[in-house]
Design a protein around this motif. Structure first.
Motif, PDB file in Angstrom:
ATOM      1  N   HIS A  79       0.892  -1.169   0.000  1.00 60.49           N
ATOM      2  CA  HIS A  79       0.000   0.000   0.000  1.00 60.49           C
ATOM      3  C   HIS A  79       0.924   1.211   0.000  1.00 60.49           C
ATOM      4  N   LEU A  80       0.927   1.968  -1.098  1.00 59.89           N
ATOM      5  CA  LEU A  80       1.935   3.013  -1.250  1.00 59.89           C
ATOM      6  C   LEU A  80       1.862   4.065  -0.157  1.00 59.89           C
ATOM      7  N   GLY A  81       0.655   4.374   0.315  1.00 58.34           N
ATOM      8  CA  GLY A  81       0.539   5.417   1.325  1.00 58.34           C
ATOM      9  C   GLY A  81       1.037   5.001   2.697  1.00 58.34           C
ATOM     10  N   GLY A  82       1.077   3.695   2.963  1.00 59.13           N
ATOM     11  CA  GLY A  82       1.453   3.230   4.286  1.00 59.13           C
ATOM     12  C   GLY A  82       2.824   2.587   4.366  1.00 59.13           C
ATOM     13  N   TRP A  83       3.490   2.435   3.224  1.00 53.00           N
ATOM     14  CA  TRP A  83       4.826   1.813   3.258  1.00 53.00           C
ATOM     15  C   TRP A  83       5.798   2.735   3.991  1.00 53.00           C
ATOM     16  N   ARG A  84       5.941   3.933   3.456  1.00 54.57           N
ATOM     17  CA  ARG A  84       6.621   5.007   4.188  1.00 54.57           C
ATOM     18  C   ARG A  84       5.795   6.256   3.952  1.00 54.57           C
TER      19      ARG A  84
END
Length: 632
Positions: A159-164
């Motif tokens: 999940h791109l928003g929660g990776w970093r």
């Protein structure tokens, strides 16, 4: 000022759209910067707008260029498509459509074919033309010749928003690419990247099917991220959601005041559980819209595969419905024949159009033939998520070891149906959300047993027939559940247990990729031989993985907290077997006390159906892998 005569579409241009055969609809509908020649005025530049609204009384295009007051559009005869060319506009123009319904209401809608959109909570469509120059020709050439079922596939779900948190597509092109390459995954799988208004939906409620989410940058920034992944030798799979769409009043629902993209009857057109609309798969224009969308991501963004979300909800008319809440098909059955035909159409078209892409079904029932080719009566997917394997093995993992002997079949049952489909083994985001707990917190007892059990479980998974998928954060044993609003807890990788698990994942991926016996024959019975599947007393399973060249890897996993010393196993060849993995190694934060000193000698004495036997040490809550190559 709007001009009807410039950049105009014709009924001929839209014939494919209306018969369900237009697979590149984004080139016709939506907004496009065009240059026209006029005998009197020379070259004229502007934007052509086109939108399907067959039941509208009138349509206007509104935007920042006309102070949102509206320029009239004209209907292309016999098409239901409204068009306009507005001179002087270009990239970056904000716009929407204002639609007058048959009952005289005016509604504002974003463009279903928009290729860029404002960041939520704003939602205007944005005129956008890609200028990206790709550098992944070598990758695409390699992909065209790929044989996905006989090649390694180890997928990192992101999940791109929660990776970093706070990273852009451009940031991720450096940081994510570097990390995935270091870890050794063959693919990343992005949770949906199409525009969506509600962040906690994780992208599964789409309002802009052709619009990459602007949360992380512009569409060409996403192209750059994918290009960099390809240049690093990493494939890109994206979640695709053709099963339903949200009811936001400014999006697809009741688009021209009528049920256009969805069924009008709520018994066919609404998911009550999810509060969403269901596409009308029998409508030709909807088929053109959706098949074009699938190809759009592959053609325009070089995506290597689509994982189709919630396929079961598409296949069954009575999905999550009580008696009387659904309409049977023409034969009185519960199968959604229009959705089945649509899925076959999409899969067949994409495999023909873009050889080497993979289509993956998240299908949670035992619907027959999900991965069988269309010409053989199947749905035509390349792979299916093995939800049964996932549910069974997680139930086993959560048991206290003393009770595991009574549920041994949870680990072996998947082999009963292993060759009915081509499977991906998924430990996805769905397993670490909504109160299910993180992977590390599913395991009972103290931290030593938690991490040892996870190391054993993942080595069991990586050696089991099928491709692998794991959700971000699981690879280092993050303790909290997934939360899209914060970053993963990267700092714990410096701690005991977490760092060891992360290093194990790296080695699992590299050993897996280096040994064709672990993947080449995933979908064929010749690729797997039981050594012992019935040793419930020791909570232990043992098998051999084989390739077509006669190479073997023996995999033995002990889910008991007691070590196995002098444990006898049968093997397909006598001689030296190299210990290529031991999950109890100190490098993985194991004890280092239980191993085979790097090698096991098999003697030519028959054991069961094998011509050789050996005695091995298997660590408590641990796995060992032994390799015998033809060249050794």
């Amino acid at each position: 000022m709007a001009h009807d005569q410039f950049g105009e579409l014709t009924g001929w241009d839209l014939e494919g759209f209306h018969n369900g055969g237009d697979t590149e609809l984004w080139k016709r509908l939506g907004s496009h910067v065009v240059h026209e020649s006029d005998d009197e005025r020379g070259d004229i530049a502007g934007v052509r707008f086109a939108v399907w609204a067959p039941n509208a009384k009138s349509v206007q295009v509104i935007g920042d260029f006309n102070w949102w007051t509206g320029d009239a559009m004209h209907i292309i005869p016999g098409s239901g498509v409204w068009g306009a060319f507005i001179e002087g506009l270009g990239e970056g123009t904000l716009y929407k459509y204002r639609i007058e319904t048959q009952d005289g209401r005016w509604i504002e809608k974003v463009d279903p074919m928009a290729r860029f959109s404002e960041q939520a909570p704003a939602n205007a469509s944005i005129v956008y033309e890609s200028k990206y120059v790709w550098s992944d020709d070598d990758w695409l050439e390699q992909r065209r010749a790929a044989r996905a079922h006989a090649e390694p596939m180890s997928v990192y779900e992101v999940h791109l928003g929660g990776w970093r948190r706070g990273k852009s597509y451009l940031d991720l092109a450096e940081e994510l690419v570097s990390y995935v390459k270091w870890q050794g995954y063959t693919h990343v799988e992005f949770m949906p990247l199409a525009e969506h208004p509600f962040e906690p939906s994780w992208g599964y409620q789409v309002t802009g099917y052709f619009s990459p989410t602007s949360r992380f940058g512009k569409p060409d920034d996403l192209r750059y991220l994918i290009d960099r992944l390809h240049q690093a030798g990493i494939g890109v799979i994206m979640d695709w959601v053709p099963g339903h769409f949200p009811k936001d009043e400014w999006a697809l629902g009741r688009f021209d005041g009528t049920a256009l993209y969805e069924h009008a009857d709520p018994r066919q057109g609404e998911h009550v559980d999810w509060g969403t609309y269901i596409f009308n798969y029998g409508r030709n224009e909807v088929k053109s819209f959706l098949v074009s969308n699938a190809l759009y991501w592959i053609d325009e963004f070089h995506i290597d595969g689509l994982r189709v979300d919630a396929v079961a909800s598409m296949l069954y008319l009575d999905y999550s419905r009580e008696e009387g809440e659904w309409i049977p098909n023409q034969y009185g059955g519960r199968e959604n024949l229009e959705a089945i035909d649509f899925l076959r159409y999409v899969n067949r078209h994409l495999y023909e159009r873009a050889p080497g892409v993979v289509m993956i079904a998240e299908e949670s029932t035992s619907f027959a033939g999900v991965t069988k080719p269309v010409h053989e009566g199947g749905l035509g997917f390349g792979f299916k998520w093995n939800m049964g394997w996932m549910n069974d093995t997680l139930r086993y993992l959560q048991l206290d070891p003393i009770y595991r002997q009574y549920e041994h079949n949870l680990l072996t049952f998947a082999m009963v149906y292993q060759y009915s489909e081509n499977f991906v083994l998924p430990i996805s985001h769905d397993e670490v959300v909504h109160g299910k707990g993180s992977m590390v917190n599913k395991v009972p007892q103290d931290d030593w047993r938690k991490f040892a059990s996870l190391r054993a479980y993942y080595s069991f998974m990586w050696s089991f027939p099928g491709k692998q998928l794991v959700f971000m954060g699981c690879e280092f044993g993050q303790r909290p559940e997934f939360n899209e609003s914060v970053s993963l807890e990267w700092w714990v990788t410096e701690l005991w247990g977490h760092g060891g698990l992360q290093r194990l994942f790296r080695d699992l991926n590299h050993i897996y990729r280096d040994n064709s016996a672990l993947y080449e024959l995933d979908s064929e019975p010749a690729g797997f031989t039981w050594i012992n599947g019935d040793d419930r007393a020791h909570n232990t399973l043992a098998w051999v993985r084989n390739d077509s060249e006669g190479n073997h890897v023996a995999c033995i996993t002990n889910f008991s907290p007691e070590p196995l010393n002098d444990y006898e196993v049968g093997l397909p060849q006598a001689g030296a077997w190299e210990e290529i993995l031991n999950t109890d190694s100190p490098i993985y934060d194991g004890s280092g006390e239980f191993g085979n000193l790097g090698e096991v000698q098999a003697t030519p004495e028959p054991w069961g159906h094998f011509p050789a036997r050996a005695r091995v040490t298997v660590p408590p809550l641990g796995s060992i892998w032994l390799r015998r190559n033809q060249v050794s």
